[in-house]
Design a protein around this motif. Structure first.
Motif, PDB file in Angstrom:
ATOM      1  N   GLU A  19       0.842  -1.216   0.000  1.00  0.00           N
ATOM      2  CA  GLU A  19       0.000   0.000   0.000  1.00  0.00           C
ATOM      3  C   GLU A  19       0.870   1.256   0.000  1.00  0.00           C
ATOM      4  O   GLU A  19       0.461   2.303  -0.493  1.00  0.00           O
ATOM      5  CB  GLU A  19      -0.918   0.044   1.228  1.00  0.00           C
ATOM      6  N   HIS A  57      -5.341  -2.066  -8.704  1.00  0.00           N
ATOM      7  CA  HIS A  57      -5.967  -2.787  -7.584  1.00  0.00           C
ATOM      8  C   HIS A  57      -6.711  -4.038  -8.030  1.00  0.00           C
ATOM      9  O   HIS A  57      -6.859  -4.969  -7.246  1.00  0.00           O
ATOM     10  CB  HIS A  57      -6.887  -1.845  -6.805  1.00  0.00           C
ATOM     11  N   HIS A  66      -0.375   4.147  -2.475  1.00  0.00           N
ATOM     12  CA  HIS A  66      -1.662   4.098  -3.167  1.00  0.00           C
ATOM     13  C   HIS A  66      -2.458   5.401  -3.041  1.00  0.00           C
ATOM     14  O   HIS A  66      -3.090   5.808  -4.017  1.00  0.00           O
ATOM     15  CB  HIS A  66      -2.433   2.851  -2.738  1.00  0.00           C
TER      16      HIS A  66
HETATM   17 FE   LIG Z   1      -4.284  -0.086  -2.303  1.00  0.00          FE
END
Ligand SMILES: [Fe+2]
Length: 229
Positions: free
Chosen positions: A81, A177, A91
């Motif tokens: 992430e 994703h 992200h």
């Molecule tokens: Fe993510």
């Protein structure tokens, strides 16, 4: 006799694939390209309010997992992430590139008043991940969240591709994703396997997953209300 962990997950996944959160009219309207650029901006503002804190939800679960082996899987997810050491590719940073393309200022978006539905959705994640039983929280984050991403981001991605002012690089957050979260979902399932043999834990996993899916249905209700008038 309790169901084996593998059988349990197969049944749960089948139930999840039929949940209204994966088949919401908002997603179908998005896929058909019915959202104008201004309505896509509303979606982006609301979704960033949830998405920017995704790392907080995962970190809260990590803090609550008492056992080392399952905790390690969540740490791996969290590391990804945060762009695996590249601060330009966390992200939230990838989502901010989407907002840049929409001419939205992230600082201003952070001050945006969430819709009541968005507020409830974010609160559900913060509360379950911080205060829920860690197995329930893993159920919310794995089967209830990561596992459904390919199903819910595909219609959004297809709809965004129909907006002429957006280039492929601008909307990278969504296809990224659709593949990465399959891996994240598998990691959480792996983390849960040692608990999922027990019936009481199976109940907790499902409880977490269904609560997350209900909250997401509410999020889509709100977005449909304001983006598809
Ligand atoms: Fe993510």
């Amino acid at each position: 006799m309790s169901t084996s962990a593998q059988d349990y997950f197969e049944e749960l996944e089948e139930e999840i694939r039929a949940h209204p959160a994966l088949h919401h009219p908002f997603l179908e309207k998005f896929r058909q390209g019915k959202l104008s650029l201004d309505r896509i901006r509303i979606f982006a503002r609301q979704y960033y309010l949830y998405s920017r804190w995704f790392g907080r939800y995962v970190a809260a679960i990590i803090a609550n997992i008492p056992d080392e082996r399952p905790r390690a899987f969540l740490i791996k997810n969290l590391y990804q992430e945060y762009g695996e050491e590249d601060p330009a590719n966390t992200h939230p940073a990838i989502f901010r590139r989407f907002m840049d393309a929409l001419r939205l200022d992230p600082n201003e978006v952070e001050e945006t008043e969430p819709l009541p539905e968005t507020r409830l959705f974010i609160h559900e994640y913060l509360f379950t991940c911080r205060n829920g039983h860690f197995i329930e929280a893993l159920g919310a984050m794995g089967p209830g969240t990561e596992s459904i991403v390919p199903y819910i981001y595909r219609p959004i991605y297809e709809g965004l591709k129909k907006e002429p002012s957006l280039k492929e690089d601008d909307i990278e957050f969504f296809p990224l994703h659709m593949t990465l979260d399959v891996e994240h979902s598998a990691n959480i399932k792996e983390a849960l396997l040692e608990y999922a043999e027990k019936e009481q834990n199976q109940k907790l996993i499902k409880q977490g997953a269904m609560a997350a899916l209900s909250a997401r249905t509410v999020l889509w209700n709100g977005l449909e209300r304001v983006c598809c008038r």
